[in-house]
Design a protein around this motif. Sequence first.
Motif, PDB file in Angstrom:
ATOM      1  N   THR A   1       0.855  -1.188   0.000  1.00  0.00           N
ATOM      2  CA  THR A   1       0.000   0.000   0.000  1.00  0.00           C
ATOM      3  C   THR A   1       0.896   1.245   0.000  1.00  0.00           C
TER       4      THR A   1
ATOM      5  N   ASP B   1      -4.121   3.511   2.485  1.00  0.00           N
ATOM      6  CA  ASP B   1      -4.396   2.076   2.480  1.00  0.00           C
ATOM      7  C   ASP B   1      -4.672   1.519   1.083  1.00  0.00           C
ATOM      8  N   GLN B   2      -4.564   2.364   0.077  1.00  0.00           N
ATOM      9  CA  GLN B   2      -4.774   1.927  -1.315  1.00  0.00           C
ATOM     10  C   GLN B   2      -3.533   1.198  -1.822  1.00  0.00           C
ATOM     11  N   PRO B   3      -3.713   0.109  -2.580  1.00  0.00           N
ATOM     12  CA  PRO B   3      -2.547  -0.575  -3.153  1.00  0.00           C
ATOM     13  C   PRO B   3      -1.774   0.334  -4.114  1.00  0.00           C
TER      14      PRO B   3
END
Length: 66
Positions: A22, A49-51
């Motif tokens: 992330t 928290d985004q890839p």
Amino acid sequence: MDVTVEVVNEATHEVSVDETATYADLLAAIDYSPQAVSVLVDGSPVPEDQPVGAKSVRVVRLIKGG
């Protein structure tokens, strides 16, 4: 994946991350806290928290000591 991380007005880092990393993981790799910076992809902020999906990001420090 190799990612170029430009910390605005400071340094540029080359970081290798796996496909599950992330943006918080990317920040940890360069010793920055998600609470102290904002990660920009193509000029827009992305959630920590985004890839990781970009090969180049800019990091802007929100808090600077003085």
